[in-house]
Design a protein around this motif. Structure first.
Motif, PDB file in Angstrom:
ATOM      1  N   ASN A   1       0.810  -1.068  -0.184  1.00 27.55           N
ATOM      2  CA  ASN A   1      -0.385   0.065  -0.167  1.00 27.55           C
ATOM      3  C   ASN A   1       0.968   1.046   0.114  1.00 27.55           C
ATOM      4  O   ASN A   1       2.064   1.161   0.405  1.00 27.55           O
ATOM      5  CB  ASN A   1      -1.118  -0.032   1.548  1.00 27.55           C
ATOM      6  CG  ASN A   1      -2.707  -1.061   1.484  1.00 27.55           C
ATOM      7  OD1 ASN A   1      -2.503  -0.784  -0.635  1.00 27.55           O
ATOM      8  ND2 ASN A   1      -2.143  -2.117   2.092  1.00 27.55           N
ATOM      9  N   PRO A   2       0.953   2.417  -0.803  1.00 32.35           N
ATOM     10  CA  PRO A   2       1.156   3.294  -0.892  1.00 32.35           C
ATOM     11  C   PRO A   2       2.050   4.358  -0.095  1.00 32.35           C
ATOM     12  O   PRO A   2       3.106   4.481   0.109  1.00 32.35           O
ATOM     13  CB  PRO A   2       1.177   4.732  -2.100  1.00 32.35           C
ATOM     14  CG  PRO A   2      -0.915   3.272  -2.726  1.00 32.35           C
ATOM     15  CD  PRO A   2      -0.719   2.389  -2.058  1.00 32.35           C
ATOM     16  N   VAL A   3       0.714   4.427   1.294  1.00 28.24           N
ATOM     17  CA  VAL A   3       1.382   5.328   2.193  1.00 28.24           C
ATOM     18  C   VAL A   3       2.031   4.261   2.834  1.00 28.24           C
ATOM     19  O   VAL A   3       2.849   4.752   3.554  1.00 28.24           O
ATOM     20  CB  VAL A   3      -0.512   5.573   3.211  1.00 28.24           C
ATOM     21  CG1 VAL A   3      -0.054   5.548   4.253  1.00 28.24           C
ATOM     22  CG2 VAL A   3      -1.308   6.436   1.776  1.00 28.24           C
ATOM     23  N   SER A   4       1.492   3.085   3.105  1.00 30.92           N
ATOM     24  CA  SER A   4       2.937   1.846   4.177  1.00 30.92           C
ATOM     25  C   SER A   4       4.025   2.402   3.502  1.00 30.92           C
ATOM     26  O   SER A   4       5.290   1.858   4.328  1.00 30.92           O
ATOM     27  CB  SER A   4       1.948   0.825   4.286  1.00 30.92           C
ATOM     28  OG  SER A   4       0.772   0.304   5.158  1.00 30.92           O
ATOM     29  N   VAL A   5       4.519   2.628   2.053  1.00 32.04           N
ATOM     30  CA  VAL A   5       5.590   2.662   1.363  1.00 32.04           C
ATOM     31  C   VAL A   5       6.060   3.914   1.661  1.00 32.04           C
ATOM     32  O   VAL A   5       7.206   4.092   3.017  1.00 32.04           O
ATOM     33  CB  VAL A   5       5.521   2.534   0.000  1.00 32.04           C
ATOM     34  CG1 VAL A   5       6.335   3.104  -0.699  1.00 32.04           C
ATOM     35  CG2 VAL A   5       4.908   0.919  -0.825  1.00 32.04           C
ATOM     36  N   LEU A   6       5.165   4.787   2.123  1.00 30.36           N
ATOM     37  CA  LEU A   6       6.177   5.958   2.515  1.00 30.36           C
ATOM     38  C   LEU A   6       6.498   6.128   4.011  1.00 30.36           C
ATOM     39  O   LEU A   6       7.627   6.568   4.216  1.00 30.36           O
ATOM     40  CB  LEU A   6       5.044   7.263   2.494  1.00 30.36           C
ATOM     41  CG  LEU A   6       5.413   8.490   3.504  1.00 30.36           C
ATOM     42  CD1 LEU A   6       6.722   8.998   1.992  1.00 30.36           C
ATOM     43  CD2 LEU A   6       4.202   9.440   2.509  1.00 30.36           C
ATOM     44  N   VAL A   7       5.602   5.354   4.651  1.00 27.89           N
ATOM     45  CA  VAL A   7       5.665   4.978   6.452  1.00 27.89           C
ATOM     46  C   VAL A   7       7.198   4.705   6.225  1.00 27.89           C
ATOM     47  O   VAL A   7       8.624   5.030   7.386  1.00 27.89           O
ATOM     48  CB  VAL A   7       4.508   4.873   7.292  1.00 27.89           C
ATOM     49  CG1 VAL A   7       5.427   4.979   8.350  1.00 27.89           C
ATOM     50  CG2 VAL A   7       3.675   5.610   7.131  1.00 27.89           C
ATOM     51  N   THR A   8       7.328   3.464   5.909  1.00 31.09           N
ATOM     52  CA  THR A   8       7.951   2.624   5.940  1.00 31.09           C
ATOM     53  C   THR A   8       9.886   2.925   5.968  1.00 31.09           C
ATOM     54  O   THR A   8      10.689   3.369   6.648  1.00 31.09           O
ATOM     55  CB  THR A   8       7.958   1.130   5.729  1.00 31.09           C
ATOM     56  OG1 THR A   8       7.718   1.033   4.142  1.00 31.09           O
ATOM     57  CG2 THR A   8       6.874   0.909   6.010  1.00 31.09           C
TER      58      THR A   8
END
Length: 402
Positions: free
Chosen positions: A290-297
């Protein structure tokens, strides 16, 4: 699941050894210096005027005028007693002069200078070497090279510097349903946002040498793409295919390639299906799809890892304090990250968070500048509560790190 703090400590504990390289000055911006820099000449290199004015040969209020002294190569003529020379800021002081009067304290008539105030010896003069003598250290090893620091290096006669190398990184996106942004998605297809998102997040933190690629959801395709990436990079990131679905082949493929997994899931939201593995100087981050998960990690793990592997002494996100503009709710058990906006006024931060927080809702994250963090045990926070937040990379520069 491993707690967020333990996962971050594990990642940083396996950072790569810092290597060095010599680069030209303009390529050194934002890098970590791995040598001391000393000036080869005194600064200033000659005695010069600090103002636009007149060079005087001593005390007095009336002088005959001679030719102007400009900031140009060569040695100016000696100043004759009883004479004054117009002089520009930065111009070399002529022999025979021991003080400079500013223009606003003078009057000139018919080739004669009239000084309207007493001028002390040494006034408005910058003496050779008064800032530093030749051989003085001007930049310390370990410092982050700013534009001003590179200017100092140039003043010290350097055209290149030894700096910490940046490890090479490849981001692979995965998914048979994923098509590139220039294509119109068909039934069951989505456009690939993670490649651009991931590389942009890395570039915002100063790691703009990363590459990206895509592979289909099959063990053979994943293996081939990973082998190619690891042949030219030290760090492999894969977005997607790391969860527990029947087509999430990434962890087993990387395990078959000899990677040792240190954790498979983190007690956080978003970003739970995050895995981390190592193999003989190579590092693997399995990121959620998921894109937001990519950003956060990437923000919370990958960039801190890259900074430590690139010689930065500060590699953890600085947690600041701000007051919530509205309520936030979460279930206890996982550290919560909420994309938000931090607005500073009078030394205080107000934090606003978009209404939607789904891990795939990238649109709500597009206008944000920070991540609000709530501890794992927290059930949420109320409007007006003070909570922690950290800026996203690209906002705040080095002030983001501690």
């Amino acid at each position: 699941m491993i707690p967020f703090e333990d996962a971050l400590e594990t990642v940083l504990a396996h950072s790569l050894p810092v290597a060095e390289e010599r680069v030209e000055l303009l390529a050194a911006l934002g890098r970590v210096l791995t040598e001391s820099v000393h000036t080869d000449v005194p600064m200033p290199p000659f005695t010069r005027s600090a103002v636009d004015g007149f060079a005087l040969p001593g005390e007095g209020n009336e002088f005959a005028l001679t030719g102007e002294i400009t900031a140009s190569p060569g040695t100016p003529p000696d100043l004759i007693p009883g004479h004054a020379a117009p002089i520009m800021t930065g111009a070399q002081l002529p022999s025979g002069s021991d003080r400079i009067v500013m223009l606003e304290h003078t009057d000139t008539r018919a080739g004669v200078l009239y000084v309207g105030r007493d001028v002390s010896p040494g006034e408005n003069i910058c003496y050779r070497g008064e800032e530093m003598e030749a051989g003085t250290e001007v930049l310390q090893s370990g410092s982050v090279l700013s534009p001003s620091a590179l200017g100092v290096a140039a003043m010290a006669g350097r055209t290149g510097l030894r700096v910490a190398s940046k490890p090479k990184c490849v981001l692979l996106t995965s998914g048979s349903e994923v098509v590139e942004p220039d294509l119109v998605p068909g039934p069951g297809q989505i456009r690939n946002a993670n490649g651009v998102l991931g590389l942009s997040a890395l570039a915002a933190a100063g790691f703009n040498e990363a590459e990206t690629g895509h592979c289909q959801d099959s063990p053979s395709a994943i293996r081939a793409a990973a082998d190619t990436a690891l042949s030219r990079a030290d760090i492999l990131l894969m977005a997607g295919g790391v969860s527990l679905g029947t087509h999430d082949f990434v962890p087993r493929v990387l395990a078959d390639m000899g990677f040792r997994f240190l954790f498979h899931e983190v007690a956080q939201k978003p970003g739970k299906p995050l895995c981390f593995a190592v193999r003989d100087g190579k590092v693997f981050f399995g990121l959620p799809g998921n894109p937001v998960s990519v950003l956060v990690t990437i923000e919370e793990y990958v960039i801190p890892f890259l900074r430590k592997s690139s010689g930065f002494s500060s590699c953890r996100k600085k947690r600041l304090q701000g007051r919530l503009a509205h309520d936030l709710r979460k279930k206890p058990g996982r550290t919560g990250f909420f994309r938000g906006n931090a607005l500073e006024s009078g030394g205080m931060f107000t934090l606003s968070v978009p209404d939607t927080h789904g891990s795939g809702d990238l649109v709500s994250a597009a206008g944000t500048n920070c991540l609000v963090m709530l501890p794992a045990a927290s059930p949420g926070a109320a409007r007006g509560d003070t909570v922690q937040f950290s800026y996203l990379c690209g906002f705040g520069g080095e002030a983001v790190w501690s």
